[in-house]
Write a protein that holds these residues in place. Structure first.
Motif, PDB file in Angstrom:
ATOM      1  N   ASP A 124     -23.499  48.510  62.911  1.00  0.00           N
ATOM      2  CA  ASP A 124     -24.391  49.678  62.970  1.00  0.00           C
ATOM      3  C   ASP A 124     -25.861  49.290  63.056  1.00  0.00           C
ATOM      4  OD1 ASP A 124     -23.607  48.794  60.287  1.00  0.00           O
ATOM      5  OD2 ASP A 124     -25.103  50.225  59.598  1.00  0.00           O
ATOM      6  N   MET A 125     -26.243  48.208  62.373  1.00  0.00           N
ATOM      7  CA  MET A 125     -27.654  47.790  62.405  1.00  0.00           C
ATOM      8  C   MET A 125     -28.020  47.247  63.787  1.00  0.00           C
ATOM      9  SD  MET A 125     -28.142  45.856  58.775  1.00  0.00           S
ATOM     10  CE  MET A 125     -27.051  46.282  57.413  1.00  0.00           C
ATOM     11  N   SER A 163     -29.907  41.288  58.114  1.00  0.00           N
ATOM     12  CA  SER A 163     -28.676  40.888  58.809  1.00  0.00           C
ATOM     13  C   SER A 163     -28.982  39.785  59.822  1.00  0.00           C
ATOM     14  CB  SER A 163     -28.100  42.110  59.536  1.00  0.00           C
ATOM     15  OG  SER A 163     -27.336  41.716  60.655  1.00  0.00           O
ATOM     16  N   VAL A 164     -28.223  38.707  59.755  1.00  0.00           N
ATOM     17  CA  VAL A 164     -28.403  37.585  60.690  1.00  0.00           C
ATOM     18  C   VAL A 164     -28.121  38.056  62.116  1.00  0.00           C
ATOM     19  CG1 VAL A 164     -27.474  35.332  61.375  1.00  0.00           C
ATOM     20  CG2 VAL A 164     -27.894  35.839  58.963  1.00  0.00           C
ATOM     21  N   GLY A 165     -26.986  38.683  62.312  1.00  0.00           N
ATOM     22  CA  GLY A 165     -26.594  39.101  63.659  1.00  0.00           C
ATOM     23  C   GLY A 165     -27.531  40.134  64.240  1.00  0.00           C
ATOM     24  N   ASP A 306     -21.519  31.403  53.097  1.00  0.00           N
ATOM     25  CA  ASP A 306     -20.512  30.562  53.765  1.00  0.00           C
ATOM     26  C   ASP A 306     -20.158  29.325  52.939  1.00  0.00           C
ATOM     27  OD1 ASP A 306     -21.866  31.156  57.096  1.00  0.00           O
ATOM     28  OD2 ASP A 306     -20.627  32.370  55.765  1.00  0.00           O
ATOM     29  N   ILE A 328     -22.715  39.207  49.738  1.00  0.00           N
ATOM     30  CA  ILE A 328     -22.891  39.461  51.172  1.00  0.00           C
ATOM     31  C   ILE A 328     -21.663  40.118  51.803  1.00  0.00           C
ATOM     32  CG2 ILE A 328     -23.491  38.412  53.402  1.00  0.00           C
ATOM     33  CD1 ILE A 328     -25.719  38.114  51.317  1.00  0.00           C
ATOM     34  N   ARG A 372     -13.874  29.863  56.087  1.00  0.00           N
ATOM     35  CA  ARG A 372     -14.393  29.131  54.929  1.00  0.00           C
ATOM     36  C   ARG A 372     -13.347  29.052  53.823  1.00  0.00           C
ATOM     37  NH1 ARG A 372     -18.239  26.705  57.915  1.00  0.00           N
ATOM     38  NH2 ARG A 372     -19.395  28.282  59.044  1.00  0.00           N
TER      39      ARG A 372
HETATM   40  C1  EPZ Z   1     -23.539  35.604  60.287  1.00  0.00           C
HETATM   41  O1  EPZ Z   1     -22.644  36.694  60.323  1.00  0.00           O
HETATM   42  C2  EPZ Z   1     -22.655  34.371  60.324  1.00  0.00           C
HETATM   43  N1  EPZ Z   1     -21.883  34.359  61.572  1.00  0.00           N
HETATM   44  C3  EPZ Z   1     -21.723  34.376  59.120  1.00  0.00           C
HETATM   45  O2  EPZ Z   1     -20.972  33.183  59.163  1.00  0.00           O
HETATM   46  C4  EPZ Z   1     -22.562  34.400  57.846  1.00  0.00           C
HETATM   47  O3  EPZ Z   1     -21.713  34.477  56.739  1.00  0.00           O
HETATM   48  C5  EPZ Z   1     -23.496  35.624  57.872  1.00  0.00           C
HETATM   49  O4  EPZ Z   1     -24.300  35.588  59.076  1.00  0.00           O
HETATM   50  C6  EPZ Z   1     -24.426  35.658  56.673  1.00  0.00           C
HETATM   51  O5  EPZ Z   1     -25.179  34.478  56.642  1.00  0.00           O
HETATM   52  C7  EPZ Z   1     -22.483  33.953  62.700  1.00  0.00           C
HETATM   53  O6  EPZ Z   1     -23.647  33.617  62.717  1.00  0.00           O
HETATM   54  C8  EPZ Z   1     -21.625  33.929  63.940  1.00  0.00           C
HETATM   55  P1  EPZ Z   1     -24.833  39.593  58.650  1.00  0.00           P
HETATM   56  P2  EPZ Z   1     -23.231  38.200  60.540  1.00  0.00           P
HETATM   57  O7  EPZ Z   1     -25.100  40.494  59.784  1.00  0.00           O
HETATM   58  O8  EPZ Z   1     -24.365  38.142  61.491  1.00  0.00           O
HETATM   59  C9  EPZ Z   1     -23.320  43.702  56.889  1.00  0.00           C
HETATM   60  C10 EPZ Z   1     -19.052  31.872  58.993  1.00  0.00           C
HETATM   61  O9  EPZ Z   1     -18.229  31.665  58.096  1.00  0.00           O
HETATM   62  N2  EPZ Z   1     -23.728  44.275  58.177  1.00  0.00           N
HETATM   63  O10 EPZ Z   1     -25.973  38.846  58.022  1.00  0.00           O
HETATM   64  O11 EPZ Z   1     -22.101  39.088  60.869  1.00  0.00           O
HETATM   65  C11 EPZ Z   1     -22.151  42.735  57.032  1.00  0.00           C
HETATM   66  O12 EPZ Z   1     -20.929  43.429  57.045  1.00  0.00           O
HETATM   67  C12 EPZ Z   1     -19.542  33.266  59.270  1.00  0.00           C
HETATM   68  O13 EPZ Z   1     -19.568  30.976  59.718  1.00  0.00           O
HETATM   69  C13 EPZ Z   1     -23.682  45.662  58.345  1.00  0.00           C
HETATM   70  O14 EPZ Z   1     -23.290  46.406  57.440  1.00  0.00           O
HETATM   71  O15 EPZ Z   1     -23.755  38.494  59.084  1.00  0.00           O
HETATM   72  C14 EPZ Z   1     -22.303  41.848  55.840  1.00  0.00           C
HETATM   73  O16 EPZ Z   1     -21.734  42.488  54.711  1.00  0.00           O
HETATM   74  C15 EPZ Z   1     -18.902  34.293  58.345  1.00  0.00           C
HETATM   75  N3  EPZ Z   1     -24.065  46.186  59.533  1.00  0.00           N
HETATM   76  C16 EPZ Z   1     -23.820  41.759  55.663  1.00  0.00           C
HETATM   77  O17 EPZ Z   1     -24.371  42.865  56.383  1.00  0.00           O
HETATM   78  C17 EPZ Z   1     -24.505  45.400  60.561  1.00  0.00           C
HETATM   79  O18 EPZ Z   1     -24.866  45.953  61.629  1.00  0.00           O
HETATM   80  C18 EPZ Z   1     -24.419  40.489  56.229  1.00  0.00           C
HETATM   81  O19 EPZ Z   1     -23.995  40.397  57.552  1.00  0.00           O
HETATM   82  C19 EPZ Z   1     -24.555  44.004  60.384  1.00  0.00           C
HETATM   83  C20 EPZ Z   1     -24.156  43.464  59.176  1.00  0.00           C
END
Ligand code: EPZ
Length: 417
Positions: A124-125, A163-165, A306, A328, A372
């Motif tokens: 969503d973000m 959020s990283v992504g 991670d 997280i 992990r």
């Molecule tokens: C990245 O995932 C990494 N993956 C993850 O690594 C890592 O655990 C995570 O960042 C946190 O550091 C890649 O880089 C490919 P987030 P990402 O967006 O981007 C919520 C591994 O083991 N969220 O920072 O998906 C989400 O559900 C993987 O290598 C929303 O609700 O992580 C989570 O609870 C696992 N809405 C939290 O935020 C959104 O639009 C953090 O997610 C986006 C995220």
């Protein structure tokens, strides 16, 4: 389906070269869509996740070849704007093609990336940020159809969570948008800085990556370039956990110490000692670890989520009680049941895990259900008495390059059959 067979309690020694970071390689590969010409990525790990991204690049019309750790992407124009569901489901990193292809083609159609074993993983973000940049996004039956009929325009975007992504999505979409984008509450992970470094080397104008506020001034086009992927800090933390539970002394080469600033103190509290020399990290573990007391996962520069799974396996054999708080992801304790089969004494309740260290674990047949978690079971198998059979090695292969060979070179008794 291959399995890993380990005989535990072998002391490790020697040194190992750290692989390139999976979570940097994936956004970098998506970013090559934006750069006309031939991009060369050095130190790009060979993983099922990175190979899935190469398949997507080829589908889109790029040339994408690998020679050992070097990936060459030839981008003379993208022929398509749709990514098949089968490709999207192979790796979470595929969602980053959303912003990149939209920016390049003005349109992108792809299926919603599936949730995965550690949580629902909504985007969503990502979508809200892209809409702020002018994207028109239709969500229907699990498919996203995104268009930017008038091109993407710079905007002020505030993320509710770093959020990283979502941060990476904004960098990819905004760097060729018209005007300036200011992103606040951005993720500060090293992988964000690595992506910004590549994009800037291609001609983008991104300032503040690695901080909470990032300013992106849109440029007309990006030219390809060469870039070295940063080392994988999570694989480093996993190797540290492997040495920590086997009373070993090892040296990890190619490490960036600042990336581990939240990880090393936790292992020091447990009795490990570290010494740093240029890009090498030498560590010595005690005969038995002390408990890590309380560890909470946080966005960078806090303790990385991670690394929580491998740390939990180390806490399982530490002397005393450790409390882990996973802030997280909502479902990142799935490997606990398997560790319990090996004799661990762990109770989980929501985001909390209470680990009462036991003198030792016992080998068993266990199964991994996420990346992990698989690493955690390898850590446990290396210190358990007797033989451990690990099923679900495909999860390990998503993020760890030739991991059993790396551990064998350090003296572990581990085979893939
Ligand atoms: C990245 O995932 C990494 N993956 C993850 O690594 C890592 O655990 C995570 O960042 C946190 O550091 C890649 O880089 C490919 P987030 P990402 O967006 O981007 C919520 C591994 O083991 N969220 O920072 O998906 C989400 O559900 C993987 O290598 C929303 O609700 O992580 C989570 O609870 C696992 N809405 C939290 O935020 C959104 O639009 C953090 O997610 C986006 C995220």
């Amino acid at each position: 389906m291959s399995k890993l067979y380990m005989t535990g309690q072998k002391r490790l020694s020697g040194d190992v070269q750290l692989q390139g970071a999976k979570n940097s390689a994936l956004p970098l590969l998506a970013a090559t869509v934006l750069a006309q010409g031939e991009s060369v990525l050095y130190n790009c790990p060979q993983l099922s996740d990175t190979e899935a991204s190469l398949r997507i690049l080829r589908w889109l019309g790029c040339g994408a070849e690998r020679c050992d750790g070097v990936v060459i992407v030839k981008n003379d124009g993208i022929a398509r704007h749709d990514i098949p569901d089968s490709f999207m489901r192979q790796t979470r990193g595929s969602v980053l093609f959303l912003g990149a292809v939209l920016a390049k083609q003005g349109r992108v159609r792809l299926s919603l990336p599936g949730g995965c074993e550690i949580g629902q993983r909504p985007i969503d973000m990502h979508l809200k940020a892209l809409r702020r940049l002018g994207a028109v996004i239709k969500e229907r039956h699990g498919w996203l159809d995104c268009r930017a009929p008038h091109g993407l325009k710079g905007a002020d975007i505030a993320l509710p969570f770093p959020s990283v992504g979502a941060t990476e999505e904004v960098l990819l979409a905004a760097c060729t948008a018209e005007g300036v984008t200011t992103l606040t509450n951005a993720a500060r992970e090293p992988e964000i800085s690595d992506l910004a470094d590549y994009l800037n080397r291609c001609g983008a104008c991104i300032r503040g990556a690695g901080e909470s506020v990032i300013r992106i001034e849109g440029v007309r086009a990006l030219r390809s370039c060469a870039h070295a992927v940063i080392p994988d800090r999570i694989v480093a933390a996993t190797l540290i956990a492997c040495a920590a539970v086997t009373g070993s002394s090892i040296t990890v080469k190619g490490v960036i110490h600042s990336h581990l600033s939240a990880v090393l103190p936790v292992f020091e509290d447990a009795g490990c000692t570290f010494s740093a020399k240029e890009n090498e990290l030498h560590m010595t573990a005690p005969a038995r670890l002390h408990s890590m007391k309380i560890v909470r996962t946080m966005p960078y520069p806090g303790f990385p989520t991670d690394a929580q799974s491998p740390l939990l396996a180390a806490a399982a054999v530490a002397d005393g009680t450790t409390v882990l708080i996973e802030n997280i992801f909502e479902n990142r304790y799935r490997h606990v049941a398997e560790l319990t089969r090996m004799g661990a004494d762990i109770k989980t309740e929501g985001k909390f895990a209470v680990i009462d260290g036991v003198p030792q674990l016992y080998g068993a047949a266990v199964e991994a259900t996420d990346l992990r978690g698989a690493a955690a079971l390898v850590v446990a198998g290396l210190c358990a008495e007797g033989k451990t059979e690990l099923d679900g090695v495909k999860y390990l292969d998503r993020g760890y390059e030739h991991f059993e060979q790396v551990l064998t070179s350090l003296g572990a008794d581990i085979k893939r059959i």
